[in-house]
Structure formats: structure tokens, C-alpha cells
Enzyme design. Structure first.
Site, short mmCIF file in Angstrom:
data_model
loop_
_atom_site.label_atom_id
_atom_site.label_comp_id
_atom_site.label_asym_id
_atom_site.label_seq_id
_atom_site.Cartn_x
_atom_site.Cartn_y
_atom_site.Cartn_z
N GLU A 173 -41.02 -25.82 68.44
CA GLU A 173 -39.91 -26.75 68.54
C GLU A 173 -39.95 -27.74 67.37
O GLU A 173 -40.98 -28.34 67.10
CB GLU A 173 -40.02 -27.53 69.86
CG GLU A 173 -39.02 -28.66 69.97
CD GLU A 173 -39.55 -29.83 70.82
OE1 GLU A 173 -40.64 -29.73 71.39
OE2 GLU A 173 -38.84 -30.85 70.86
N ASP B 85 -43.43 -30.14 72.20
CA ASP B 85 -44.03 -31.45 72.43
C ASP B 85 -44.39 -31.64 73.89
O ASP B 85 -43.77 -31.06 74.78
CB ASP B 85 -43.04 -32.56 72.03
CG ASP B 85 -43.00 -32.74 70.53
OD1 ASP B 85 -43.98 -32.34 69.87
OD2 ASP B 85 -41.98 -33.26 70.02
N ASP C 292 -43.68 -33.93 75.74
CA ASP C 292 -42.82 -34.96 76.36
C ASP C 292 -41.63 -34.29 77.06
O ASP C 292 -41.57 -33.08 77.17
CB ASP C 292 -42.33 -35.94 75.29
CG ASP C 292 -41.49 -35.23 74.23
OD1 ASP C 292 -41.22 -34.01 74.38
OD2 ASP C 292 -41.11 -35.88 73.24
N ASP D 62 -38.44 -33.91 76.26
CA ASP D 62 -37.64 -32.98 75.46
C ASP D 62 -38.38 -31.66 75.26
O ASP D 62 -37.79 -30.58 75.34
CB ASP D 62 -37.32 -33.58 74.09
CG ASP D 62 -36.27 -34.67 74.20
OD1 ASP D 62 -35.56 -34.69 75.24
OD2 ASP D 62 -36.16 -35.49 73.27
#
Ligand code: 0RA
Length: 640
Positions: free
Chosen positions: A430, A503, A505, A507
Site C-alpha cells: 500500500e 500500514d 492503521d 486505512d
């Protein structure tokens, strides 16, 4: 409750034997002795009360988790039989609870739930409990008996008068058997009980947690569904955009009771849950095929009569009419025949014609009375028919392209040099900067990098033609070069590890979810073969002097820091904002190098759940399903 008491007496109980065998081989009777087996003890007891409800003698069941670790199940049925059995010279309840083959023809002429893998039912629970107590309220009297490890520990005693009616069992799982855990879980119990509540309209279930672990008052849940499976369908469809009003039919043919509810939504999925006597049959069977035939026939005949099939090649197919359908098919059968011990599939042939007839007639009436819903449903099926043709063309194009061009690779792909799939890995990364770092930090021989820069669309919501029009997905499909959907050829796969790197997180989790959803829907064999992984990049770096330590989550970091504090060491903590923030060597050392990284292999269940789990975890709003549960299952606290 109005219904004749099928007169039952102890003479119907046969052959006797002790329960030692159950304690010697518990797994044979309850599946396992882990948390699943533990909850199975409760299922056995609850199922008997549910049978009493299905037979029409009981409308309330209360399950209480007690502070001492025991559980109580109370119903307001007829009460277990207490008369003396002529052969055993014991009260019938004692024989039922303590003698392996004393079946008692409970079930004559009645519908039976699963109640025990081998018809051992409540005895297994008794045998595997440190102690168990049974109280019966019957014919004006209260009776009581106690058992320990499946053996009688007191005589059945008449303890007084009562105007109550019903049966109450309390048991405490034996820690000698359930070594892993003896703790009952509220969520699990709710999950076990909810289908019974949906499938037995007007049955009140109450679940009380008296253990007072997280609150100072008992937690009380009530499950009650006035409209049975119709409520179930509304519950399951709550996350979707429904089309038309729900359809509901309840009818009988011969001795078979048929109850069906269904509703369409804007999605593409077909979800039909089939039950026999409240037992879920994951592979369907004759009730499911009867339902499918009825639906296809009824939709086609209505569509034809309204001239809605013009412009189609032939009729609507089963797939067309089931797209975006959620349905529950529930039958009650006196003598159900299942395929296999696990009751995954119903075999009784007479059930097919009963369901077919009841549902077909029901649907014809529904279409005639609600032409607006009928037109919406058929319009959707017609659209689905046309779209399926377009999707097939797109899929065929991918296969042809792969075959003709030898699968030209996407420009963004930094391929590896090895031609051995067993040692080759493809990282789906990503973000632009993370993609750059990954390219520099990789082992060029075995590691290929495909950076993903744009938005991946949700494969759950679109057909193949739209999916392939998304450039990120197109790159993934081209890089894999094995076709898509039904046409997959695993022998062409050039990487035996497909590693999603995103990641740590929200997203990142979303992107990982979208990739998993794509793989689950269109590349399932990759997951089944165990080729799909998720990288676990660290979220924290803790520096102690020159040494760097990487920790994957908050908890690990806290534990590590606590150790340092205890030793009086000084340190600095750095939180990574994303993969892109790591330099190539950091990324290699923490997330990519085979000897240092942590990879999580994706199981098929993970992928199936990915979408739902993501929405549940990350939804900023209260997820609609949860809202529904809260408004339909009152959650309150009681003063006791
Ligand atoms: C068969 C006959 C009778 C009662 C039951 C089964 C029964 C068993 C359980 C187990 C849990 N709750 C239950 N409730 C009822 C009695 C028939 C009669 O004597 O009238």
C-alpha cells in the site's frame, strides 16, 4: 399451552448402562473438551427445553450464569417424568439423567432438535459435571435430585407443593474434564441461543449473567421474536438495502411444517439458511432444493404472465432469481434423515415436495397481492441475467488475454528474478513511498513488489466486468496471471507467497480488507492452498542505547517498556505513522526479511469475515446490526 399431554410414562424407557464411558471419552459425546465442548454441555440442556417449546408445551426458557461457575436452565414445560420405571425401579428422571441407554421415547410423535451427537443428550452433561441438580415442578409438587459426575447423589425427593410447572437443571462443569477453561461466555451463549429464538416464534429466552464480573448488577438479555423467521431475515438484512417487502409463509403438508421468510437486497450475495427442527444444515438438502425450485418456478411464471421476459435468452435461471437474496427455510420433520453424523444435509425426499408446494403457492399469492414488490424482484433478476452475460464476456477476455499474450506484466511490478514459484514472493504494498522502500529493501532474487496507489473497489459489491475496470485490481490480476473466478489455473502461479503489506492503521486495515475480499471472491483457491499472508509491520520502535527493538502493537510495546522500567533502563519510543516512514533497511529488517518478519497466514474464515469484521470494528456509526440487537433484545439490569 393448549395441546394434549402425549401421555408419557416410565415404561417407555429401555436398556440401562452407566455413564463411565462418557467420562473416559468425552470428545466422542461433546466433540472436544475445550471451550466448544464446554458450551456444548449447555446446548444439550437447552435443546431439551427447546424441544418442549417446539412441541407446544413451553414458552419461556431462562439461562442463568451463576457466581460459582454453574449454569441454570429453567423452562415452563410439562416437567420431566418422575414416575417409577418398572424395570429399573427408579424414577424416570433418574434413569434419563444417569443411565446411558435409557432413552425414554420422549420424542415419539414430536419434533426433535439436535439434542446430543449420539442421542446421549442431558446424560453427557450430567456425566461431565462436577455436580448437577434437577428440580421438577409437576402436578402440584416440586421434586429434587442431585448427581455428582453423572452418578446419583441423592434420591428424588418430593420437597413441597408448588403451582409452578417446568424443569430446572443446574450443573457445574467438571474441571477434571474441562482443563482448559470452565468459563461460560455470554457472547457464545447468545450466538447459540439466537437461532432458537428466531426459529421458535413467541418463545421467550432470558439470559442472566449473575457472575458480576464487569458490572455490579446482573446483566439480563431477553430474546423474543414475535414473527420468528421473518424477524430473522430482517435482522440479517439490516446492513443491506432491502428490495420489496419481506415474504413470509408458514404452512403444513402431511406431517411437515414449513416456515420460510425471504427478502432481497441490492447486493450480489445469495444467503439461504436451512434448518430442520432448529438444527442448521449448512449443506442444505431436500428443503433447500424444494425452496429453490419453488422460487425459480414462481418468479418465471409471474414474469412471463407480465411480459417481463422479453429480450432475454430463455428464462431466468436459479442464479438470476437468487442474486441478492437472503432467506431462511425452516422445516419441522418428525423423523429427519441426515447425511452424515453432523446433520449437515437433510435427506428426506418428501420434504422437497412439501416445501415446493407451500412456498410456490405462498409466492404466487404474495406476487398477486403485492405487485410492486413482485416487479422490483423480477426487475432485479432480469438485470442480473443481463449482467451475468456481460461479466462472463469480461472474464473470458482475461483468460484469452492471459493465454495469447503470455500474461504481459503490469508496468508497476518490480518482478523477482527467480523462476521457482516455491521460493518466490509477491508483496502487494500500500502506498507510493512504502512501495519505493520495499523495492529498495527487497531481495531481488525472490521478492517481487507491486505497489498499489489508487483505491481498490469493493469486490463484494460489483461483478467481474466492473472489478476488472479498476486499475489497481487489474494490476493484481495481471501480475498473478492465473485467470480469475472459475477459470483459475494454479499451475500458472509464479509466487507461492502472496503477502499483503499495509500500514498498521485504519486505512491500512481497510486496504488489506479490500484485497482479502477480492481474493476471497475471485481467487479463493489461493487462500485455500495457503498462499496468502498478511505482513505484520511494527508500530513501535524502542531504542535502548544503540539497540533497536521493534514491537508490533501497543500491548507488546507496553510490556517491553515495563520490563525496561523495572530494570531502571532509559529508552526512547518511536511510533511509526506508516510503512512509508521506514527506510528501506528498516522495512527489510522488520517486515520483509524471511528470518526476521512476522507473517500471518490467511485462513479462509478470515477472508470470508474480512468485510463484515472491518465494518463492525471500524464503522464510525453504531453498526446497524448492533443497533437492531439493542432495540429488539432488551438489555437491562435488574435489582435482585
Ligand atoms: C418427555 C415427557 C415429559 C416431559 C419431557 C419429555 C420434558 C423433558 C425436558 C427436559 C428439559 N425440559 C423438559 N421438559 C419436559 C412429561 C410428559 C408428562 O408426564 O406429561
Amino acid at each position: 399451552m393448549a395441546k394434549d399431554n402425549n401421555k408419557y410414562d416410565a415404561s417407555k424407557i429401555q436398556i440401562l448402562k452407566g455413564l463411565e464411558g462418557v467420562r473416559k471419552r468425552p470428545a466422542m459425546y461433546i466433540g472436544s473438551t475445550d471451550v466448544h465442548g464446554l458450551h456444548h454441555l449447555l446446548v444439550e440442556i437447552v435443546d431439551n427445553s427447546v424441544d418442549e417449546a417446539i412441541a407446544g408445551f413451553c414458552d419461556s426458557i431462562t439461562i442463568t450464569l451463576n457466581a460459582d461457575g454453574s449454569v441454570t436452565v429453567l423452562d415452563n414445560g410439562r416437567g420431566m417424568p418422575v414416575d417409577i420405571h418398572p424395570e429399573t425401579k427408579t424414577p424416570a428422571v433418574e434413569a434419563i439423567m444417569t443411565m446411558l441407554h435409557a432413552g425414554g421415547k420422549f420424542d415419539d410423535g414430536a419434533y426433535k432438535t439436535s439434542g446430543g451427537l449420539h442421542g446421549v443428550g442431558m446424560k453427557a452433561t450430567n456425566a461431565l459435571s462436577e455436580w448437577m441438580e434437577t428440580t421438577i415442578y409437576k402436578d402440584g409438587y416440586e421434586y429434587h435430585q442431585r448427581y455428582e459426575k453423572g452418578k446419583k447423589a441423592s434420591e428424588l425427593k418430593k420437597v413441597g407443593k408448588t403451582d409452578k410447572r417446568g424443569t430446572m437443571h443446574t450443573f457445574k462443569p467438571d474441571p477434571e474434564i474441562f482443563k482448559e477453561t470452565q468459563r461460560f461466555e455470554l457472547d457464545r451463549i447468545l450466538r447459540l441461543v439466537r437461532p432458537h429464538a428466531f426459529l421458535t416464534a413467541k418463545l421467550h429466552f432470558t439470559l442472566i449473567d449473575n457472575r458480576l464480573e464487569d458490572s455490579d448488577k446482573p446483566l439480563v438479555y431477553e430474546l423474543y421474536f414475535e414473527e420468528g423467521v421473518k424477524s430473522y431475515v430482517q435482522f440479517m438484512n439490516i446492513n443491506e438495502k432491502p428490495i420489496g417487502e419481506p415474504f413470509y409463509i408458514h404452512g403444513q403438508m402431511d406431517d411437515i411444517d414449513v416456515e420460510v421468510a425471504m427478502q432481497y437486497n441490492l447486493g450480489l450475495d445469495e444467503e439461504i439458511h436451512a434448518y430442520t427442527n432448529n438444527i442448521h444444515n449448512p449443506e442444505g438438502g431436500t428443503h433447500l432444493s424444494g425452496f429453490k425450485s419453488a422460487l425459480t418456478l414462481a418468479v418465471n411464471s409471474y414474469a412471463e404472465s407480465q411480459g417481463m421476459l422479453k429480450g432475454l435468452k430463455g428464462k431466468l435461471t436459479g442464479e438470476d432469481v437468487r442474486e441478492g437474496l437472503f432467506a431462511v427455510v425452516s422445516v419441522k420433520v418428525v423423523d429427519p434423515q441426515f447425511e452424515g453424523q453432523t446433520k449437515i444435509k437433510l435427506n428426506n425426499p418428501e420434504v422437497k415436495s412439501a416445501v415446493l408446494k407451500v412456498v410456490r403457492e405462498g409466492l404466487e399469492t404474495y406476487f398477486a397481492e403485492d405487485p410492486k414488490s413482485a416487479k422490483a424482484i423480477i426487475g432485479k433478476a432480469v438485470l442480473s441475467n443481463k449482467a451475468r452475460a456481460a461479466a462472463k464476456a469480461a472474464r473470458d477476455a482475461v483468460v484469452r488475454k492471459g493465454a495469447l499474450e503470455g500474461g504481459g506484466l503490469p508496468g508497476k511490478l518490480a518482478d523477482c528474478s527467480s523462476k521457482d514459484p516455491a521460493e518466490s514472493e509477491l508483496f502487494l504494498v500500500e502506498g507510493v513511498s512504502a512501495g519505493g522502500s520495499a523495492k529498495q529493501g527487497r531481495d531481488r532474487r525472490t521478492q517481487a513488489i507491486l505497489p498499489l496507489r489508487g483505491k481498490i473497489i469493493n469486490a463484494q459489491k460489483y461483478r467481474v466486468d466492473r472489478i476488472l475496470a479498476n486499475s489497481e485490481i487489474n494490476d493484481i490480476v495481471t501480475a498473478l496471471g492465473i485467470g480469475i473466478g472459475d477459470s483459475i489455473d494454479l499451475s500458472k502461479l509464479r509466487y507461492h507467497k502472496l503477502i499483503i503489506m499495509a500500514d498498521a492503521d485504519v486505512d491500512g486495515l481497510h486496504i488489506a480488507t479490500l484485497i482479502l475480499t477480492l481474493l476471497f471472491r475471485y481467487f479463493r483457491p489461493l487462500i485455500e492452498a495457503g498462499y496468502v499472508y498478511v505482513a505484520q509491520p511494527p508500530l513501535f520502535k524502542v531504542e535502548v542505547g544503540k539497540a533497536k527493538h521493534y514491537l508490533v502493537n501497543e500491548q507488546e510495546k507496553d510490556e517491553f517498556v515495563a520490563q525496561l522500567e523495572a530494570k531502571g533502563k532509559s529508552y526512547t519510543v518511536h511510533r511509526f505513522k506508516g510503512l512509508g516512514e521506514m527506510n528501506p533497511s528498516q522495512l527489510r529488517d522488520t517486515t520483509m526479511a524471511p528470518d526476521k518478519r512476522v507473517l500471518k497466514k490467511v485462513e479462509i474464515e478470515d477472508a470470508a469475515e474480512a468485510e463484515k469484521v472491518f465494518e463492525m470494528l471500524m464503522g464510525l456509526e453504531v453498526p446497524p446490526r448492533r443497533k437492531f440487537i439493542q432495540s429488539h433484545a432488551r438489555k437491562a439490569t435488574l435489582d435482585v
